[in-house]
Design a protein around this motif. Structure first.
Motif, mmCIF file in Angstrom:
data_model
loop_
_atom_site.group_PDB
_atom_site.id
_atom_site.type_symbol
_atom_site.label_atom_id
_atom_site.label_comp_id
_atom_site.label_asym_id
_atom_site.label_seq_id
_atom_site.Cartn_x
_atom_site.Cartn_y
_atom_site.Cartn_z
ATOM 1 N N GLY A 179 -1.350 -76.807 -28.313
ATOM 2 C CA GLY A 179 -0.298 -76.034 -28.962
ATOM 3 C C GLY A 179 0.513 -76.903 -29.900
ATOM 4 O O GLY A 179 0.837 -78.051 -29.583
ATOM 5 N N TYR A 180 0.850 -76.342 -31.037
ATOM 6 C CA TYR A 180 1.655 -77.063 -32.020
ATOM 7 C C TYR A 180 3.054 -76.469 -32.158
ATOM 8 O O TYR A 180 3.950 -77.118 -32.675
ATOM 9 N N ARG A 181 3.244 -75.246 -31.706
ATOM 10 C CA ARG A 181 4.517 -74.568 -31.925
ATOM 11 C C ARG A 181 5.355 -74.432 -30.656
ATOM 12 O O ARG A 181 6.559 -74.601 -30.682
ATOM 13 N N VAL A 182 4.741 -74.100 -29.536
ATOM 14 C CA VAL A 182 5.495 -73.866 -28.307
ATOM 15 C C VAL A 182 5.702 -75.195 -27.582
ATOM 16 O O VAL A 182 4.738 -75.927 -27.340
ATOM 17 N N SER A 189 0.664 -51.983 -13.865
ATOM 18 C CA SER A 189 0.244 -52.732 -12.683
ATOM 19 C C SER A 189 0.926 -54.092 -12.678
ATOM 20 O O SER A 189 1.460 -54.544 -13.692
ATOM 21 N N ARG A 190 0.884 -54.740 -11.527
ATOM 22 C CA ARG A 190 1.471 -56.081 -11.407
ATOM 23 C C ARG A 190 0.778 -57.056 -12.348
ATOM 24 O O ARG A 190 1.422 -57.882 -12.996
ATOM 25 N N LEU A 191 -0.547 -56.959 -12.442
ATOM 26 C CA LEU A 191 -1.307 -57.839 -13.329
ATOM 27 C C LEU A 191 -0.866 -57.650 -14.776
ATOM 28 O O LEU A 191 -0.620 -58.625 -15.496
ATOM 29 N N ASP A 192 -0.773 -56.379 -15.208
ATOM 30 C CA ASP A 192 -0.333 -56.114 -16.579
ATOM 31 C C ASP A 192 1.070 -56.670 -16.809
ATOM 32 O O ASP A 192 1.365 -57.224 -17.876
ATOM 33 N N GLY A 193 1.936 -56.517 -15.817
ATOM 34 C CA GLY A 193 3.304 -56.995 -15.972
ATOM 35 C C GLY A 193 3.396 -58.504 -16.082
ATOM 36 O O GLY A 193 4.162 -59.036 -16.897
ATOM 37 N N LEU A 194 2.616 -59.227 -15.287
ATOM 38 C CA LEU A 194 2.630 -60.688 -15.350
ATOM 39 C C LEU A 194 2.065 -61.186 -16.679
ATOM 40 O O LEU A 194 2.537 -62.172 -17.241
ATOM 41 N N ARG A 195 1.053 -60.487 -17.188
ATOM 42 C CA ARG A 195 0.523 -60.863 -18.497
ATOM 43 C C ARG A 195 1.555 -60.604 -19.591
ATOM 44 O O ARG A 195 1.697 -61.395 -20.526
ATOM 45 N N ARG A 196 2.285 -59.501 -19.475
ATOM 46 C CA ARG A 196 3.342 -59.226 -20.444
ATOM 47 C C ARG A 196 4.398 -60.333 -20.396
ATOM 48 O O ARG A 196 4.877 -60.795 -21.435
ATOM 49 N N LEU A 197 4.750 -60.766 -19.202
ATOM 50 C CA LEU A 197 5.745 -61.829 -19.062
ATOM 51 C C LEU A 197 5.240 -63.134 -19.670
ATOM 52 O O LEU A 197 6.007 -63.876 -20.297
ATOM 53 N N TYR A 198 3.962 -63.429 -19.503
ATOM 54 C CA TYR A 198 3.368 -64.631 -20.099
ATOM 55 C C TYR A 198 3.528 -64.593 -21.615
ATOM 56 O O TYR A 198 3.866 -65.605 -22.241
ATOM 57 N N VAL A 199 3.277 -63.435 -22.212
ATOM 58 C CA VAL A 199 3.459 -63.283 -23.660
ATOM 59 C C VAL A 199 4.912 -63.534 -24.038
ATOM 60 O O VAL A 199 5.215 -64.279 -24.977
ATOM 61 N N VAL A 200 5.824 -62.910 -23.321
ATOM 62 C CA VAL A 200 7.249 -63.000 -23.647
ATOM 63 C C VAL A 200 7.737 -64.448 -23.575
ATOM 64 O O VAL A 200 8.493 -64.913 -24.441
ATOM 65 N N LEU A 201 7.301 -65.180 -22.567
ATOM 66 C CA LEU A 201 7.787 -66.547 -22.371
ATOM 67 C C LEU A 201 7.270 -67.527 -23.414
ATOM 68 O O LEU A 201 7.822 -68.622 -23.564
ATOM 69 N N THR A 202 6.240 -67.147 -24.161
ATOM 70 C CA THR A 202 5.619 -68.092 -25.099
ATOM 71 C C THR A 202 5.844 -67.710 -26.554
ATOM 72 O O THR A 202 5.027 -68.016 -27.418
ATOM 73 N N GLY A 256 -7.415 -68.670 -28.023
ATOM 74 C CA GLY A 256 -6.318 -69.559 -28.356
ATOM 75 C C GLY A 256 -5.120 -69.386 -27.461
ATOM 76 O O GLY A 256 -4.570 -68.280 -27.338
ATOM 77 N N ALA A 257 -4.698 -70.467 -26.840
ATOM 78 C CA ALA A 257 -3.486 -70.440 -26.024
ATOM 79 C C ALA A 257 -2.269 -70.237 -26.929
ATOM 80 O O ALA A 257 -2.349 -70.415 -28.146
ATOM 81 N N PRO A 258 -1.126 -69.861 -26.366
ATOM 82 C CA PRO A 258 0.074 -69.652 -27.184
ATOM 83 C C PRO A 258 0.444 -70.905 -27.978
ATOM 84 O O PRO A 258 0.384 -72.024 -27.470
ATOM 85 N N GLY A 259 0.791 -70.690 -29.249
ATOM 86 C CA GLY A 259 1.243 -71.786 -30.086
ATOM 87 C C GLY A 259 0.150 -72.624 -30.692
ATOM 88 O O GLY A 259 0.432 -73.611 -31.379
ATOM 89 N N THR A 260 -1.124 -72.261 -30.474
ATOM 90 C CA THR A 260 -2.221 -73.055 -31.025
ATOM 91 C C THR A 260 -2.521 -72.697 -32.474
ATOM 92 O O THR A 260 -3.347 -73.347 -33.105
ATOM 93 N N GLY A 261 -1.875 -71.667 -32.985
ATOM 94 C CA GLY A 261 -2.074 -71.299 -34.386
ATOM 95 C C GLY A 261 -3.294 -70.448 -34.638
ATOM 96 O O GLY A 261 -3.816 -70.431 -35.750
#
Length: 687
Positions: free
Chosen positions: A527-530, A655-668, A208-213
Motif C-alpha cells: 500500500g502506498y496511500r493507507v 449478514s455478519r460477513l457482509d457487515g464486517l466486509r463493509r467495516l473493512y472498506v470503511v476503515l481503509t 489489490g489491497a486497500p491503498g495499493t493504487g
C-alpha cells in the motif's frame, strides 16, 4: 554517496532561483509551457477547407479532441521527471529526456517533453541500480503552486537508487487532496508500471489491497492503451465500469488530465437499457443474479420459435409460388441453432423473410424469369411472408417476456427444467399487471432484461473494459459487462476482502468465468496511500472476511494514524482533523447520515452530504468535510476519516460477513489518519 537532494521545498531558507540546476530546469519548464501554448494555438487554427460536410464534421471532432488533450489540467507542470540516458547514436554526452503527462514539441518538431507512456519513458519508472535500463540519472522535481522548487537526483550509473526513500516521491504520495482523484503518473511504482503497460490482448485481474493504487493502475492502463493502440481503441472505445455515480465523479478527471477523452465511464446499471424503480428481498435479488437464470432466459426466448406445419404461398403479379413446409422448417431450425451472439432474434426474423423470398426467386429463375433484388425485397416485405414469420418467429420484447416468466408458473417450469427448484420458481412468481408500464422493475430485474435484450438485438461493444470493484458483481452483472467487451480484453480490479454484496461470488475464478475472459490473478499488496498503522487494525478482520487474502502492507507506517475514541463526539474529532490539511470524510451508518450532517452543522462545522454530484470544489471548509453513508464509501479516499459507530455499520448489512466486509472498506479510506468514535461496543472481530 547519497543521491543529490536540493533544495528542500519546505525550507524557508531555500532559494531555488539561486541554484544553477534549478535555474536551468526552470528555463526548460518555461520553454515547455511556451511550446505547449503554441501547440494549442496551432490546434485552434486548424483550417477547414469545406471539402464536404462529413469531412468538416470529422475535422471539427478531431480539433476539439486535440484541444481537450492539450488543455486538460492546465495547472499541472509540463514535466515531473527527467532521465539522462546512454546515447543510442554514438553522440557524446547523455540523452536528456524530460517526462510529462503529454508530449510537447517545439516549432521545429523536436521533443521538449516526452509522454510518460512512450516506450523510452519506461526507464523512469523501472530503472534500478542493478538494472539501470540505460539510464544514468533519474531526476524528480518538486513543485509548489506550479513553480519548480526542488529536485532530487539518483545516479543509477553509480549504484544510487532511492526507491521509496525518495522524499519527493513520498511527498507526492502523501500530498493532501480535496476534490476528484488525481493521476499518479509522477509516482507509479515498478509493480504498478508492469500492469499499466501490459499488452492490449492481455486480460488482467488485479487483486489489490486497500491503498495499493489498483484503481489508478486500471485508469492509467486505459490511458496507456489508448496511446499505444490508437487505431484499434479509438474506433471501438474503452469502457470504465465503476460501482456507483459518486465513485465515477471521483475518478472522472483522471483520464482527461492524462490527455485522454471520449472514454465511456458508467456503472453497470448505466449500461443497461431499462430503469430500476423497485426493490425486493435480498434473497430474491441473489437468486436473480445467479448464472442459472441465463439458461432459463435463453430457453424462454427460443421457446417462441415454432416449427412450420403448412406451406407458404407468395403472390408475385398474377402468379403464385409455393414454399413447402419442409424447407421452411429447415430455415427455422438453422435460425434456432444460430441464435446467440452470431444471430440475434430480430435479425433472424429478417433472415427468415429473405430466405423465403430467395426461395421464390429461385422458382422464378427456374421458370425462365430474371427477378431483380428489388423485386425479391418486395416479396420479403409482402403480407404472406410477414404473417408467416410472425407465426413461427414472433416479435419479442424483453419486458413482456420477463413478465410472462414471472407470471406463468408452467412457462417458467418448462424454461427452468431442473435448474431451478420448486421453491426458487415460487420465489420468482409475480402476477403480471394489465400494463407493463406499471411494473416497478428492480435492479436485479433490469440485469435480466438486458440478458433478454442481448438475445433480441445487438448491443454496443468496446475493445477494452476496465471493471473496478468487480468482486461485488453478480454472475448476471458480469455477463452484462462481458457482452460489452466480447472480443477484446479486460482489466478487472478489486479486493475479495472488500466484497460487500450478498450476491458476490467470492472467488476470482468464478468472476472471470462469467466475464468471459481468462486472466492471471495478480496481487498488489504494497500500500502506498493507507498508513500501516491503519492497515494493522483493518487486517484483524481478514481472517473473518477473506481467509485466503494476504494481509495488506504499507510503505508508510503513519504517526498517530489510528485512534479509538470511546464516548467521544464526531464533531470534536472532525475539528481535530481540520487542523491538518486535506479532506475529511465522516463515514456513518446509512440510516444516520442526515442526522450526522445536522449534528455537525449544529456544532458549527461546515459539511455536506455525499451525493452523486461532482466533488471538485475549492479547498475550503465547506467542501473539506463530507458525510458519507457507509454503503457509498467504497473506492473513495480522504486525508482524514472519522468513523462513527462501527457496530452499527456492521449490523446494517444483511449478514455478519457482509457487515464486517463493509467495516473493512470503511476503515481503509484514509490517507493520513482514522478516528473511530463509538458509544456502542466495538465488534469483537476488530478488538
Amino acid at each position: 554517496m547519497a543521491a543529490d537532494q536540493r533544495p528542500d521545498p519546505a525550507s524557508p531558507t531555500s532559494h531555488p532561483a539561486a541554484d544553477p540546476v534549478l535555474a536551468a530546469e526552470g528555463e526548460h519548464l518555461a520553454h515547455a509551457r511556451r511550446c505547449l501554448l503554441a501547440m494549442v494555438d496551432t490546434a485552434e487554427h486548424i483550417a477547414d477547407y469545406g471539402v464536404d460536410e462529413l469531412a468538416s464534421h470529422a475535422l471539427g471532432a478531431l480539433r476539439a479532441q486535440r484541444l481537450t488533450t492539450l488543455t486538460a489540467d492546465p495547472n499541472a507542470p509540463a514535466f515531473f521527471g527527467r532521465t539522462d540516458r546512454e546515447p543510442d547514436d554514438g553522440r557524446r554526452g547523455p540523452e536528456v529526456l524530460h517526462i510529462g503527462r503529454r508530449h510537447v514539441r517545439d516549432d521545429a518538431g523536436d521533443p521538449v517533453v516526452i509522454d510518460w507512456r512512450a516506450p523510452i519513458a519506461r526507464g523512469f519508472y523501472r530503472a534500478t541500480a542493478d538494472e539501470p535500463m540505460g539510464v544514468r540519472l533519474r531526476r524528480r522535481f518538486g513543485f509548489a503552486d506550479g513553480r519548480l522548487t526542488s529536485f532530487e537526483d539518483e545516479q543509477l550509473d553509480r549504484g544510487e537508487a532511492l526507491g521509496l526513500d525518495s522524499e519527493l516521491l513520498r511527498a507526492e504520495i502523501e500530498r493532501p487532496r480535496v476534490g476528484p482523484m488525481r493521476d499518479i503518473v509522477a509516482t507509479i511504482q515498478p509493480d504498478q508500471d508492469e500492469l499499466v503497460r501490459a499488452d492490449l490482448d492481455t486480460s488482467l485481474c488485479v487483486q489489490g489491497a486497500p491503498g495499493t493504487g489498483k484503481t489508478a493502475v486500471g485508469l492509467h492502463r486505459a490511458a496507456y492503451l489508448l496511446y499505444t493502440f490508437p487505431e484499434r481503441l479509438r474506433r471501438s472505445g474503452v469502457l470504465v465500469v465503476g460501482p456507483n455515480q459518486a465513485f465515477l465523479h471521483y475518478i472522472a478527471q483522471v483520464l482527461p488530465s492524462l490527455g485522454e477523452g471520449g472514454i465511456t465511464q458508467s456503472t453497470v446499471a448505466g449500461l443497461l437499457g431499462h430503469q430500476a424503480r423497485g426493490d425486493e428481498p435480498v434473497a430474491l435479488a441473489v437468486l436473480k443474479g445467479d448464472a442459472r437464470l441465463a439458461e432459463v432466459i435463453r430457453r424462454a426466448v427460443v421457446s417462441h420459435a415454432r416449427k412450420p406445419t403448412e406451406d407458404l404461398v407468395a403472390v408475385v403479379g398474377t402468379k403464385r409460388y409455393r414454399v413447402y413446409a419442409h424447407g421452411l422448417r429447415r430455415y427455422v431450425d438453422d435460425a434456432r441453432r444460430a441464435l446467440g451472439p452470431g444471430l440475434r432474434w430480430a435479425a433472424a426474423r429478417d433472415r427468415l423473410r429473405m430466405q423465403a423470398a430467395e426461395d421464390v426467386r429461385r422458382q422464378r429463375e427456374d421458370a425462365g424469369g430474371a427477378p431483380t433484388d428489388a423485386e425479391t425485397a418486395r416479396v420479403a416485405r409482402s403480407q404472406p411472408v410477414r404473417e408467416w414469420v410472425d407465426s413461427v418467429w414472433p416479435e419479442l420484447t424483453a419486458p413482456a417476456l420477463l413478465a410472462r416468466l414471472y407470471d406463468d408458473p408452467d412457462f417458467l417450469a418448462r424454461c427452468a427444467g431442473t435448474s431451478l427448484s420448486e421453491a426458487e420458481r415460487e420465489a420468482l412468481h409475480r402476477p403480471a399487471p394489465r400494463s407493463l408500464r406499471t411494473i416497478r422493475w428492480t435492479p436485479a430485474d433490469v440485469v435480466l432484461l438486458d440478458e433478454i435484450d442481448a438475445l433480441l438485438r445487438p448491443q454496443d461493444t468496446f475493445v477494452h473494459a476496465v471493471v473496478d470493484e468487480a468482486q461485488d458483481l453478480s454472475a448476471m452483472q458480469c455477463r452484462a459487462v462481458a457482452r460489452r467487451c466480447p472480443l477484446g480484453s479486460v482489466t478487472v480490479l478489486g479486493d475479495l476482502a472488500q466484497a460487500t454484496t450478498p450476491w458476490a461470488p467470492g472467488d476470482w475464478a468464478r468472476t472471470l468465468d462469467h466475464l468471459g475472459h481468462a486472466a492471471a490473478v495478480l496481487p498488489l499488496t504494497a500500500g502506498y496511500r493507507v498508513p500501516g498503522e491503519v492497515l494493522a487494525v483493518a487486517n484483524r478482520l481478514l481472517p473473518h472476511i477473506a481467509p485466503g487474502v494476504p494481509p495488506a502492507t504499507s510503505v508508510r507506517q503513519g504517526e498517530d494514524a489510528f485512534r479509538l475514541v470511546p464516548g467521544g463526539t464526531v464533531a470534536a474529532e472532525v475539528r481535530d482533523c481540520l487542523a491538518a490539511p486535506g479532506s475529511v470524510g465522516v463515514i456513518v451508518p446509512d440510516a444516520r447520515a442526515s442526522a450526522a450532517l445536522e449534528d455537525l452543522q449544529a456544532a458549527g462545522v461546515a459539511a455536506r452530504l455525499l451525493d452523486d454530484g461532482p466533488d471538485d470544489g475549492p479547498d475550503d471548509a465547506a467542501t473539506r468535510v463530507t458525510v458519507v453513508p457507509a454503503s457509498a464509501a467504497k473506492g473513495l479516499e480522504y486525508d482524514s476519516v472519522v468513523v462513527a459507530e462501527p457496530a452499527a455499520i456492521v449490523a446494517a448489512e444483511p449478514s455478519r460477513l457482509d457487515g464486517l466486509r463493509r467495516l473493512y472498506v470503511v476503515l481503509t479510506r484514509a490517507v493520513s489518519r482514522v478516528r473511530v468514535v463509538h458509544a456502542e461496543p466495538l465488534p469483537a472481530e476488530l478488538t
